[in-house]
Scaffold this active site. Sequence first.
Site, mmCIF file in Angstrom:
data_model
loop_
_atom_site.group_PDB
_atom_site.id
_atom_site.type_symbol
_atom_site.label_atom_id
_atom_site.label_comp_id
_atom_site.label_asym_id
_atom_site.label_seq_id
_atom_site.Cartn_x
_atom_site.Cartn_y
_atom_site.Cartn_z
ATOM 1 N N HIS A 339 -24.145 150.074 66.581
ATOM 2 C CA HIS A 339 -23.749 151.012 65.824
ATOM 3 C C HIS A 339 -25.260 150.628 63.968
ATOM 4 C CE1 HIS A 339 -22.768 154.599 63.118
ATOM 5 N NE2 HIS A 339 -23.067 153.970 62.289
ATOM 6 N N ALA A 340 -25.734 152.315 63.635
ATOM 7 C CA ALA A 340 -26.773 151.419 63.189
ATOM 8 C C ALA A 340 -26.692 151.045 61.435
ATOM 9 C CB ALA A 340 -27.770 152.538 62.771
ATOM 10 N N HIS A 369 -33.245 156.449 57.965
ATOM 11 C CA HIS A 369 -32.009 156.785 56.631
ATOM 12 C C HIS A 369 -32.176 155.123 56.531
ATOM 13 C CE1 HIS A 369 -27.548 157.543 56.836
ATOM 14 N NE2 HIS A 369 -27.445 156.163 56.979
ATOM 15 N N GLU A 370 -31.757 153.911 57.969
ATOM 16 C CA GLU A 370 -31.624 153.321 56.929
ATOM 17 C C GLU A 370 -32.060 151.750 56.360
ATOM 18 O OE1 GLU A 370 -28.775 151.731 58.278
ATOM 19 O OE2 GLU A 370 -28.211 153.343 60.123
ATOM 20 N N HIS A 373 -32.044 152.403 52.829
ATOM 21 C CA HIS A 373 -30.898 151.336 52.278
ATOM 22 C C HIS A 373 -31.850 150.435 52.317
ATOM 23 C CE1 HIS A 373 -27.203 153.543 53.707
ATOM 24 N NE2 HIS A 373 -27.417 153.586 54.506
ATOM 25 N N GLU A 397 -26.745 156.268 50.994
ATOM 26 C CA GLU A 397 -26.686 157.475 52.293
ATOM 27 C C GLU A 397 -27.706 158.680 52.294
ATOM 28 O OE1 GLU A 397 -25.382 156.092 54.836
ATOM 29 O OE2 GLU A 397 -24.323 154.835 53.547
ATOM 30 N N HIS A 499 -16.725 153.940 61.791
ATOM 31 C CA HIS A 499 -16.297 153.833 61.022
ATOM 32 C C HIS A 499 -15.091 154.095 60.157
ATOM 33 C CE1 HIS A 499 -20.503 155.811 61.213
ATOM 34 N NE2 HIS A 499 -20.406 155.023 59.728
ATOM 35 N N TYR A 509 -20.421 160.160 53.207
ATOM 36 C CA TYR A 509 -21.808 160.893 53.972
ATOM 37 C C TYR A 509 -21.654 162.331 53.568
ATOM 38 C CZ TYR A 509 -22.220 156.050 56.304
ATOM 39 O OH TYR A 509 -21.863 155.461 56.794
HETATM 40 N N1 ASP Z 1 -25.513 154.356 58.980
HETATM 41 C C1 ASP Z 1 -25.856 155.785 59.806
HETATM 42 C C2 ASP Z 1 -24.028 156.188 59.797
HETATM 43 O O1 ASP Z 1 -23.232 155.763 60.403
HETATM 44 C C3 ASP Z 1 -26.086 155.317 61.343
HETATM 45 C C4 ASP Z 1 -25.828 156.390 61.515
HETATM 46 O O2 ASP Z 1 -26.055 157.397 61.356
HETATM 47 O O3 ASP Z 1 -25.369 156.151 63.184
HETATM 48 O O4 ASP Z 1 -24.500 156.528 58.344
HETATM 49 N N1 SER Z 2 -24.354 157.789 60.196
HETATM 50 C C1 SER Z 2 -23.798 158.646 59.796
HETATM 51 C C2 SER Z 2 -22.636 158.662 61.339
HETATM 52 O O1 SER Z 2 -23.011 158.113 62.391
HETATM 53 C C3 SER Z 2 -23.260 159.599 59.257
HETATM 54 O O2 SER Z 2 -24.112 160.237 59.790
HETATM 55 O O3 SER Z 2 -21.391 159.278 61.210
HETATM 56 ZN ZN ZN Z 3 -26.388 154.376 56.062
#
Ligand code: ASP
Ligand code: SER
Ligand code: ZN
Length: 600
Positions: A339-340, A369-370, A373, A397, A499, A509
Amino acid sequence: MKSALSAIALVTMVAGAPSVFAQSAADADKFVADAEAEQREFSVPKAQVDWINETYITDDTNGIAALFATRESEMRVRQAKDAARFDKVPGLSFDTRRKIDVLRGGITLPAPTTPGSAAELAKVGTGIKGLYGAGRGTLDGKPISGSDIEAAMGEVRDPAKLKEMWVSWHDNVGAPMRGDYARMTEIANAGARELGFSDVGAMWRSQYDMPADEFAKLTDTLWQEVKPLYDDLHCYTRGKLNEKYGDAVQPKSGPIRADLLGNMWAQEWGNIYDVVAPQGAGDIGYDVGELLKARGDDPLKMVKIGEGFYSSLGFAPLPASFWNRSQFLKPADREVVCHASAWDVDNKDDLRIKMCIKVNSDDFVTIHHELGHNYYQRAYNKQPYLYLNGANDGFHEAIGDFVALSITPDYLVSIGLLDKAKVPTADKDLGLLLRQAMDKIAFLPFGLLVDKWRWGVFNGQIPATGYEKGWNDLRLRYQGIVPPVPRDETRFDPGAKFHVPAAVPYTRYFLARILQFQFYQAACKQAGWTGPLHRCSFYGDKAVGAKLNAMLEMGASKPWPDALQAFTGSREISGKAMLAYFAPLRTWLKAQNKGKQCGW
Ligand code: ASP
Ligand code: SER
Ligand code: ZN
C-alpha cells in the site's frame, strides 16, 4: 544500527523518570522542549525500523517493529499524561498551549499504563498490519497478491471472476484478524480513557482546532453539501452497469453490487470509465495508463514525471537518497506492505516513497499523491518537531491530489504523452468531467464511512458482535452498495481495507477530496485561468508554487484555517469549489437520469 540501540537505551532509561514540575508557564515551556527533543531523537530509528519491517516482513522484523512501537507508545503516553498536568497552568504561550494539545491528543492508538499493555497493543497492531501486507486473494483459483488483485479489479469485466476476487480477498485478509482487532480496540480505548478522552474516536476528532463534536458535525455538513452529486452519479452508473451486465447481475434499482465498480472497495470508480463513457461524441479518447504503456514508460519514469511537475513549480529536485532508498517495485522474493506511502525518515531530507508501482493511471495519480507528502515534509522541515505535520491531516492528503488535478490533456501534450491532434475538443468536456467524477465524487461517501464505522466501534455503538453488520449497514446507507454475496459475523470486511489494520485514520481522505478542489480553484485563479475549471493546469507556474510553499512551510504551527487562508484567501472548508468544477456534469447527469427512479 548504532543509533537505534542508543535510542532504546534512552527511552528505557527515562521511562521511570520523576513527574515533571507543573507549576508555571516556564515549567511548561521546559517540559514541552524536553518532550519534543525526546520524540525527535526517537523518531529517526523508529522510522528506520518501520521501513525495514514494511519492506521485508518476517517474524523478526515484526518483533523489532513491535519493540519500537512499544517504546514509542510508553514514551508518548507518559508525555501525554504529563502534558495534561499543565492544562490549567495560567499564562501559557500560544506555542506551548498548542504543543500541549498535540502531546495530549495526538496519539493514534494510546496504550494504558498497565504493565504489558503497550507491548500487547504493539504486537497485535504490527501483526495485523503484516497480515494485510502478506494477504492473498484468488483469481481462477490461483493465489494473487494484494497489489495484483487491486489492479485486476480495475481491469477484469467478468462478474464471476470479480466476485471470486472480492470474496477471496475479504475472506482471506479480513476475517482472520477480527479477534485481534477487537482486542486492539479494547486496549486503545482503555488508553484513551486514561488520558481523559471518552474513547479513541473522540481523541482522533480532537485534532482539528475545534471541539470534537463540532468537527463531527462539520464532516456531516460537508457531506450534505456534495451528496446530491453522488446521488446523480450513483444513479447514472447503476444504469450503465445494468445495460452491460443485465438484471441478474446488476438490477435497475436498489444498491450497486460492490465488485462491479473497478475497485476492491468500490471507493474510486474511474477504472470502469469505459463502461460508463458517454456514447460517441462525449468520449475522451485516451487513458493515461495506456499512453504511458504505449510510450514504454516504466515506473521510474512515472516518478520522474511526477517530480518534474513539482520542479516546474519551483520546488528543488528530490535528493539522490530518494532515488536510492525508495521502494518503487514489488520485490520478487519477500513480503512487503505494498500500500502506497510517503516517508520522511530523518525529519530533514531523507524522503522516500514506498509503492509497488504498476504502469496504469491509478498509480500515476498515486505517485503525485505520495510526492505531495514528501514536498510538504520538506517544506516544513525547519519547524519545531511537534509542528512537523500538515495544517491538519486532510491537508497532507490533499496536496498531491491537488497537483494531480492539473494532469489535463494540454499538460499531457506538454510532456509529450499525448498528440496535440488527440486533445479532446470542447464537446468532450463531459467525458473528461465524468472520468474525474468517477474517482473524486464516487470516493466521498467511502471517505466518510470508514471512520463512521471506527468512531462507532470505539464508542461502543458498533459492538464487537456486530462489526460486520455495522460495516455493511454504513456501506449501504452512504455508498448505496452491497457485497456480491451475503456476509455474516464470521467475516470482517473492514479488515480487508488497509487503513483499518494499519490504524490510519481515514476522515483525512474525505477532507482532502474537498480541500483539493479549493486549492485547485485558488491556484487556477492565481494563474489567471479563465476557461472551464477542469481544463486548467498550473504546470510551470512559479508564482503558484511560491504561494503553495508559503502554506506548506507553516506545517502544523498554526490553526488550519490560517493555512487555508494563506493559499486560498478563505478560512472555511467548503464543497463549493468541487461543486463548481463539476457543475456542467451535474446538469448532464440530471438529463441522463431523467425518468429514472434514483436512490436505493
Ligand atoms: N497513501 C495513499 C492513500 O492511502 C495511497 C493510495 O492512494 O493508495 O491515501
Ligand atoms: N489512498 C487512500 C486509499 O487508498 C485514499 O485514496 O484508500
Ligand atoms: Zn496519502
